[in-house]
Design a protein around this motif. Structure first.
Motif, PDB file in Angstrom:
ATOM      1  N   ASP A  71       0.863  -1.189   0.000  1.00 17.95           N
ATOM      2  CA  ASP A  71       0.000   0.000   0.000  1.00 17.95           C
ATOM      3  C   ASP A  71       0.890   1.227   0.000  1.00 17.95           C
ATOM      4  N   CYS A  72       0.919   1.921  -1.124  1.00 13.09           N
ATOM      5  CA  CYS A  72       1.819   3.061  -1.297  1.00 13.09           C
ATOM      6  C   CYS A  72       1.012   4.359  -1.242  1.00 13.09           C
ATOM      7  N   GLN A  73       0.944   4.957  -0.066  1.00 15.09           N
ATOM      8  CA  GLN A  73       0.253   6.230   0.083  1.00 15.09           C
ATOM      9  C   GLN A  73       1.165   7.398  -0.236  1.00 15.09           C
ATOM     10  N   ASP A  74       2.466   7.150  -0.251  1.00 19.59           N
ATOM     11  CA  ASP A  74       3.462   8.150  -0.622  1.00 19.59           C
ATOM     12  C   ASP A  74       4.460   7.474  -1.551  1.00 19.59           C
ATOM     13  N   ASP A  75       5.317   8.265  -2.196  1.00 17.30           N
ATOM     14  CA  ASP A  75       6.331   7.704  -3.078  1.00 17.30           C
ATOM     15  C   ASP A  75       7.324   6.866  -2.283  1.00 17.30           C
ATOM     16  N   LEU A  76       7.678   5.692  -2.827  1.00 17.61           N
ATOM     17  CA  LEU A  76       8.747   4.909  -2.233  1.00 17.61           C
ATOM     18  C   LEU A  76      10.100   5.480  -2.636  1.00 17.61           C
ATOM     19  N   SER A  77      11.128   5.086  -1.911  1.00 17.93           N
ATOM     20  CA  SER A  77      12.482   5.485  -2.286  1.00 17.93           C
ATOM     21  C   SER A  77      12.823   4.917  -3.663  1.00 17.93           C
ATOM     22  N   VAL A  78      13.693   5.635  -4.380  1.00 14.28           N
ATOM     23  CA  VAL A  78      14.251   5.103  -5.624  1.00 14.28           C
ATOM     24  C   VAL A  78      15.293   4.068  -5.226  1.00 14.28           C
ATOM     25  N   GLN A  79      15.133   2.842  -5.717  1.00 10.63           N
ATOM     26  CA  GLN A  79      15.943   1.738  -5.198  1.00 10.63           C
ATOM     27  C   GLN A  79      16.322   0.768  -6.293  1.00 10.63           C
ATOM     28  N   VAL A  80      17.209  -0.147  -5.918  1.00 14.29           N
ATOM     29  CA  VAL A  80      17.643  -1.202  -6.823  1.00 14.29           C
ATOM     30  C   VAL A  80      18.018  -2.402  -5.951  1.00 14.29           C
ATOM     31  N   HIS A  81      17.848  -3.597  -6.518  1.00 14.60           N
ATOM     32  CA  HIS A  81      18.163  -4.815  -5.787  1.00 14.60           C
ATOM     33  C   HIS A  81      19.329  -5.548  -6.449  1.00 14.60           C
ATOM     34  N   PRO A  82      20.168  -6.205  -5.650  1.00 14.67           N
ATOM     35  CA  PRO A  82      21.271  -6.993  -6.206  1.00 14.67           C
ATOM     36  C   PRO A  82      20.794  -8.347  -6.710  1.00 14.67           C
ATOM     37  N   ASN A  83      21.668  -9.038  -7.440  1.00 12.75           N
ATOM     38  CA  ASN A  83      21.389 -10.435  -7.784  1.00 12.75           C
ATOM     39  C   ASN A  83      22.032 -11.351  -6.743  1.00 12.75           C
ATOM     40  N   ASP A  84      21.853 -12.651  -6.912  1.00  9.90           N
ATOM     41  CA  ASP A  84      22.335 -13.617  -5.921  1.00  9.90           C
ATOM     42  C   ASP A  84      23.853 -13.607  -5.759  1.00  9.90           C
ATOM     43  N   HIS A  85      24.563 -13.066  -6.745  1.00  8.57           N
ATOM     44  CA  HIS A  85      26.022 -13.200  -6.770  1.00  8.57           C
ATOM     45  C   HIS A  85      26.757 -11.958  -6.272  1.00  8.57           C
ATOM     46  N   TYR A  86      26.035 -10.950  -5.832  1.00 10.42           N
ATOM     47  CA  TYR A  86      26.703  -9.734  -5.359  1.00 10.42           C
ATOM     48  C   TYR A  86      27.478 -10.049  -4.082  1.00 10.42           C
ATOM     49  N   GLU A  87      28.771  -9.705  -4.088  1.00 10.02           N
ATOM     50  CA  GLU A  87      29.654 -10.158  -3.006  1.00 10.02           C
ATOM     51  C   GLU A  87      29.383  -9.476  -1.660  1.00 10.02           C
ATOM     52  N   ARG A  88      28.630  -8.378  -1.667  1.00 12.82           N
ATOM     53  CA  ARG A  88      28.374  -7.667  -0.410  1.00 12.82           C
ATOM     54  C   ARG A  88      27.029  -8.050   0.221  1.00 12.82           C
ATOM     55  N   LEU A  89      26.357  -9.056  -0.323  1.00 13.27           N
ATOM     56  CA  LEU A  89      25.126  -9.534   0.307  1.00 13.27           C
ATOM     57  C   LEU A  89      25.430 -10.122   1.683  1.00 13.27           C
ATOM     58  N   PRO A  90      24.534  -9.933   2.660  1.00 15.14           N
ATOM     59  CA  PRO A  90      24.718 -10.605   3.950  1.00 15.14           C
ATOM     60  C   PRO A  90      24.731 -12.121   3.784  1.00 15.14           C
ATOM     61  N   GLU A  91      25.368 -12.798   4.709  1.00 18.21           N
ATOM     62  CA  GLU A  91      25.467 -14.259   4.677  1.00 18.21           C
ATOM     63  C   GLU A  91      24.079 -14.886   4.572  1.00 18.21           C
ATOM     64  N   GLY A  92      23.885 -15.748   3.579  1.00 17.97           N
ATOM     65  CA  GLY A  92      22.627 -16.467   3.423  1.00 17.97           C
ATOM     66  C   GLY A  92      21.513 -15.692   2.741  1.00 17.97           C
TER      67      GLY A  92
END
Length: 321
Positions: free
Chosen positions: A92-113
């Motif tokens: 439910d978006c009553q206001d604008d969400l942040s401009v964002q981007v998501h990594p893929n499974d192979h990004y080395e800075r992802l948290p463990e697991g």
């Protein structure tokens, strides 16, 4: 124990951009601006519990541990962390969400697991004039985007699209995106809570402090040459037929209109998730029948076999490729 369609008690998430619109589905919301209902989830940040039948009260993680292979299917586990591979939300978006981007499974800075995050949106409702941000303008490079961020003109680099109910957006990892105010969506995604904020309108968080940005990570994971993102109108040519909305390595999502009994089935490979987008009806299988309605999300076990949807309703169907 015999398998049956599983309905879950949603995990509600307070968000600075949220509201109260999820109440229209008959959901009980805690106080505050609720932006996300995690409808089916098996994640450290939110695990849903079964709300119906003999397994009521069991978390999806407990279902996984006790009955996972039978209920989830042979493909129904993340290869990276062993968890249920998808996360199903209503937003439910009553206001604008942040401009964002998501990594893929192979990004080395992802948290463990943690997994990367490819997702899709199906627009359930949108106020007139509602818009989303969906990708970069053509030709924008990392260097140009970094310069625009430094000069506080990042919005000049972003593609804006008007949306209407029924629109569908496929958002592979690496796609810059943001939902705009006045939009209600169903979201099917990898089982991940990894989000990098590129820009947030200088907004304060729920704690009254500026929300954290993740500029370096965002610049690292954006697919500047294109991520394979696609969007479409989803008008259906006929009832009781599936229209493909998204086909990814992580999930397939289709849309259908039920107007007469529709016999379907699962096999041992994958569970099926049905989201009821509008209307009402019934879900029947060998051992029972339950009434279903708008806003409900059901996990159909891989070993359920034949089942039938009936009534008058629009449904999404998601399963593993």
């Amino acid at each position: 124990m015999k398998p049956y369609p599983l309905l879950f008690q949603p995990e509600m998430k307070e968000r600075v951009w949220g509201g109260r619109a999820l109440e229209q589905f008959g959901l009980e919301l805690p106080d505050g601006p609720i932006g996300e209902g995690w409808m089916i989830g098996d994640h450290p940040n939110g695990t849903t519990k079964v709300a119906n039948g003999e397994w009521a009260g069991l978390g999806l993680d407990q279902i996984r541990e006790q009955y996972g292979r039978e209920i989830f299917g042979s493909k129904g586990f993340s290869e990276k962390n062993g968890r249920f591979p998808l996360l199903i939300k209503l937003l439910d978006c009553q206001d604008d969400l942040s401009v964002q981007v998501h990594p893929n499974d192979h990004y080395e800075r992802l948290p463990e697991g943690e997994l990367g995050k490819t997702e899709m949106w199906y627009v359930l409702d949108a106020k007139p004039g509602a818009k989303i941000i969906y990708g970069l303008n053509e030709g924008v490079t990392r260097e140009q985007l970094a310069e625009a961020i430094a000069q506080n003109r990042v919005l000049d680099c972003l593609r804006e699209i008007s949306v209407e109910p029924g629109d569908s957006f496929y958002i592979p990892a690496g796609t810059v995106h943001a939902l705009g105010a006045g939009i209600l969506v169903a979201e099917i995604q990898q089982n991940s809570d990894s989000t990098y904020r590129l820009y947030d309108y200088n907004r304060m968080g729920l704690d009254g402090k500026p929300r954290e940005l993740h500029i370096e990570d965002s610049l690292n994971v954006i697919a500047y040459e294109g991520s394979g993102a696609t969007y479409m109108k989803t008008d259906l040519a006929a009832a009781n037929q599936w229209l493909a909305l998204a086909e990814s390595p992580f999930f397939i999502t289709e849309k259908g209109q039920v107007d007469r009994p529709w016999k379907l089935h699962t096999n041992g490979d994958s569970f099926v998730i049905h989201i009821i987008c509008d209307g009402t009806g019934e879900l029947s299988w060998a051992d029972g029948t339950i009434a279903v309605k708008r806003g409900e999300c059901y996990l159909i076990p891989a070993n359920l076999g034949q089942y039938t949807l009936s009534g008058s309703m629009t449904v999404l169907r998601s399963y593993l490729p």
